[in-house]
Design an enzyme around this catalytic site. Sequence first.
Site, PDB file in Angstrom:
ATOM      1  N   TYR A   1       2.283  -6.645  17.941  1.00  0.00           N
ATOM      2  CA  TYR A   1       2.680  -5.870  16.754  1.00  0.00           C
ATOM      3  C   TYR A   1       3.437  -4.602  17.169  1.00  0.00           C
ATOM      4  O   TYR A   1       4.539  -4.327  16.662  1.00  0.00           O
ATOM      5  CB  TYR A   1       1.429  -5.533  15.930  1.00  0.00           C
ATOM      6  CG  TYR A   1       1.663  -4.508  14.849  1.00  0.00           C
ATOM      7  CD1 TYR A   1       2.488  -4.786  13.756  1.00  0.00           C
ATOM      8  CD2 TYR A   1       1.063  -3.251  14.907  1.00  0.00           C
ATOM      9  CE1 TYR A   1       2.704  -3.832  12.761  1.00  0.00           C
ATOM     10  CE2 TYR A   1       1.271  -2.301  13.926  1.00  0.00           C
ATOM     11  CZ  TYR A   1       2.091  -2.593  12.854  1.00  0.00           C
ATOM     12  OH  TYR A   1       2.314  -1.638  11.872  1.00  0.00           O
TER      13      TYR A   1
ATOM     14  N   GLN B   1       0.825  -1.208   0.000  1.00  0.00           N
ATOM     15  CA  GLN B   1       0.000   0.000   0.000  1.00  0.00           C
ATOM     16  C   GLN B   1       0.871   1.275   0.000  1.00  0.00           C
ATOM     17  O   GLN B   1       0.769   2.107  -0.887  1.00  0.00           O
ATOM     18  CB  GLN B   1      -0.898  -0.042   1.233  1.00  0.00           C
ATOM     19  CG  GLN B   1      -1.948   1.029   1.271  1.00  0.00           C
ATOM     20  CD  GLN B   1      -3.002   0.753   2.333  1.00  0.00           C
ATOM     21  OE1 GLN B   1      -4.176   0.943   2.087  1.00  0.00           O
ATOM     22  NE2 GLN B   1      -2.617   0.324   3.509  1.00  0.00           N
TER      23      GLN B   1
HETATM   24  N1  LIG Z   1      -1.512  -0.259   7.116  1.00  0.00           N
HETATM   25  C1  LIG Z   1      -1.580   0.560   8.150  1.00  0.00           C
HETATM   26  O1  LIG Z   1      -2.652   1.057   8.506  1.00  0.00           O
HETATM   27  C2  LIG Z   1      -0.324   0.929   8.899  1.00  0.00           C
HETATM   28  C3  LIG Z   1      -0.428   1.760  10.043  1.00  0.00           C
HETATM   29  C4  LIG Z   1       0.745   2.124  10.715  1.00  0.00           C
HETATM   30  C5  LIG Z   1       1.984   1.683  10.258  1.00  0.00           C
HETATM   31  N2  LIG Z   1       2.046   0.879   9.162  1.00  0.00           N
HETATM   32  C6  LIG Z   1       3.359   0.427   8.706  1.00  0.00           C
HETATM   33  O2  LIG Z   1       3.516   0.933   7.381  1.00  0.00           O
HETATM   34  C7  LIG Z   1       4.257   0.008   6.598  1.00  0.00           C
HETATM   35  C8  LIG Z   1       3.563  -0.225   5.274  1.00  0.00           C
HETATM   36  O3  LIG Z   1       2.245  -0.705   5.470  1.00  0.00           O
HETATM   37  P1  LIG Z   1       1.334  -1.119   4.229  1.00  0.00           P
HETATM   38  O4  LIG Z   1      -0.078  -0.879   4.625  1.00  0.00           O
HETATM   39  O5  LIG Z   1       1.872  -0.492   2.990  1.00  0.00           O
HETATM   40  O6  LIG Z   1       1.607  -2.690   4.203  1.00  0.00           O
HETATM   41  P2  LIG Z   1       1.490  -3.748   3.010  1.00  0.00           P
HETATM   42  O7  LIG Z   1       0.581  -3.254   1.931  1.00  0.00           O
HETATM   43  O8  LIG Z   1       1.160  -5.054   3.647  1.00  0.00           O
HETATM   44  O9  LIG Z   1       2.966  -3.777   2.418  1.00  0.00           O
HETATM   45  C9  LIG Z   1       4.031  -4.428   3.041  1.00  0.00           C
HETATM   46  C10 LIG Z   1       4.857  -5.086   1.975  1.00  0.00           C
HETATM   47  O10 LIG Z   1       5.958  -5.768   2.598  1.00  0.00           O
HETATM   48  C11 LIG Z   1       6.110  -7.047   2.000  1.00  0.00           C
HETATM   49  N3  LIG Z   1       6.659  -7.964   2.986  1.00  0.00           N
HETATM   50  C12 LIG Z   1       6.018  -8.543   4.032  1.00  0.00           C
HETATM   51  N4  LIG Z   1       6.849  -9.330   4.725  1.00  0.00           N
HETATM   52  C13 LIG Z   1       8.045  -9.247   4.111  1.00  0.00           C
HETATM   53  C14 LIG Z   1       9.304  -9.841   4.350  1.00  0.00           C
HETATM   54  N5  LIG Z   1       9.486 -10.701   5.359  1.00  0.00           N
HETATM   55  N6  LIG Z   1      10.348  -9.548   3.533  1.00  0.00           N
HETATM   56  C15 LIG Z   1      10.165  -8.706   2.485  1.00  0.00           C
HETATM   57  N7  LIG Z   1       8.984  -8.120   2.196  1.00  0.00           N
HETATM   58  C16 LIG Z   1       7.937  -8.385   3.001  1.00  0.00           C
HETATM   59  C17 LIG Z   1       4.715  -7.451   1.581  1.00  0.00           C
HETATM   60  O11 LIG Z   1       4.787  -8.396   0.535  1.00  0.00           O
HETATM   61  P3  LIG Z   1       3.758  -9.636   0.483  1.00  0.00           P
HETATM   62  O12 LIG Z   1       2.389  -9.059   0.687  1.00  0.00           O
HETATM   63  O13 LIG Z   1       3.991 -10.221  -0.863  1.00  0.00           O
HETATM   64  O14 LIG Z   1       4.162 -10.540   1.628  1.00  0.00           O
HETATM   65  C18 LIG Z   1       4.101  -6.110   1.151  1.00  0.00           C
HETATM   66  O15 LIG Z   1       4.300  -5.851  -0.212  1.00  0.00           O
HETATM   67  C19 LIG Z   1       4.482  -1.215   7.472  1.00  0.00           C
HETATM   68  O16 LIG Z   1       5.783  -1.163   7.983  1.00  0.00           O
HETATM   69  C20 LIG Z   1       3.486  -1.078   8.604  1.00  0.00           C
HETATM   70  O17 LIG Z   1       3.976  -1.635   9.810  1.00  0.00           O
HETATM   71  C21 LIG Z   1       0.929   0.498   8.483  1.00  0.00           C
END
Ligand SMILES: NC(=O)c1ccc[n+]([C@@H]2O[C@H](COP(=O)([O-])OP(=O)(O)OC[C@H]3O[C@@H](n4cnc5c(N)ncnc54)[C@H](OP(=O)(O)O)[C@@H]3O)[C@@H](O)[C@H]2O)c1
Length: 281
Positions: free
Chosen positions: A119, A10
């Site tokens: 988390y 995302q």
């Molecule tokens: N979403 C929220 O509301 C939120 C809120 C606060 C903070 N955050 C932080 O913001 C960041 C981005 O969030 P997002 O919503 O963009 O998440 P996301 O859409 O799930 O993107 C995370 C990406 O990391 C990849 N990934 C997961 N495990 C991995 C690993 N072991 N090695 C390499 N790549 C890996 C995933 O690939 P696959 O899907 O192919 O596994 C996915 O493409 C994260 O660090 C999260 O903790 C998110």
Amino acid sequence: MKVAVIGVGQLGSDLVKVFDDVIPLTHSDIEVTDFSSCKILKDIRPDVIINTAAYHKTDECEDYPDKTLLVNSVGARNIAKIANEIDAINVYISTDYVFDGTKGSPYVENDVPNPINAYGISKYAGELFTRHISNKYYVIRVSSLFGAAGASGKGGNFVETMITKAKSGSELNVVNDITMSPTYTKDAAMAIKKIIEKNLPYGVYHVTNDGFCTWYVFAKAIFEIVGISAKLHPITSDKYPTKAKRPRNSSLSIEKIRSYGINMRHWKDALKAYLIEKGYI
Ligand SMILES: NC(=O)c1ccc[n+]([C@@H]2O[C@H](COP(=O)([O-])OP(=O)(O)OC[C@H]3O[C@@H](n4cnc5c(N)ncnc54)[C@H](OP(=O)(O)O)[C@@H]3O)[C@@H](O)[C@H]2O)c1
């Protein structure tokens, strides 16, 4: 400036769009939990590494603390070590969930974290590894993301879930006692780019849209802007028990980035822009 973006989900997919010289690294290109896999960064030799990879299904993390710590904490440590070896700036994306939610106003960067779920604990450990190992780092805390790609790790985002459920005619009971700062990934990506390009002092930064609200108020705004009449009801969180405890208030202050001339639009304007991008209005 060459930028490697780890995780093209995302936030990562919007980060990839804002930089000119960018190498996107999907999960099939790199496994952050495996140090030898992270060595791909040595071949790429980026000036900046932005690590968005995470295991962030908050409730599931309670059942799999080992995987949670491996991806979010050990993964951050691996990237910090490689970043030093190639003299790259290490950008670790963190979360509002490092806070316990007891503060009565938005959290500032130097408020002391006290995470209350697996988390949040794993992301705080990731922050600590980043801060203590990296020679050059930014820890960037984002919150309640919504972006066109949807979170691959969560199977969508709150906005999409609300619209889908409302269109199916479901009753929607949404918590009105948990406050957060909704954040459009397109805006967060631009702000992260500015932090790096302006060479801001290394350290911790909060990046969210301006303002804060409860999840109920956020849902109400979605339906008002799209023009859907949803069966939406405010509830208290004790009526919606979850496996992981959630901070009651995880709103983040963005005064620090503002003091460096980085301004964020209000979350309602960002939400409208997202709904236009997705073709809902
Ligand atoms: N979403 C929220 O509301 C939120 C809120 C606060 C903070 N955050 C932080 O913001 C960041 C981005 O969030 P997002 O919503 O963009 O998440 P996301 O859409 O799930 O993107 C995370 C990406 O990391 C990849 N990934 C997961 N495990 C991995 C690993 N072991 N090695 C390499 N790549 C890996 C995933 O690939 P696959 O899907 O192919 O596994 C996915 O493409 C994260 O660090 C999260 O903790 C998110």
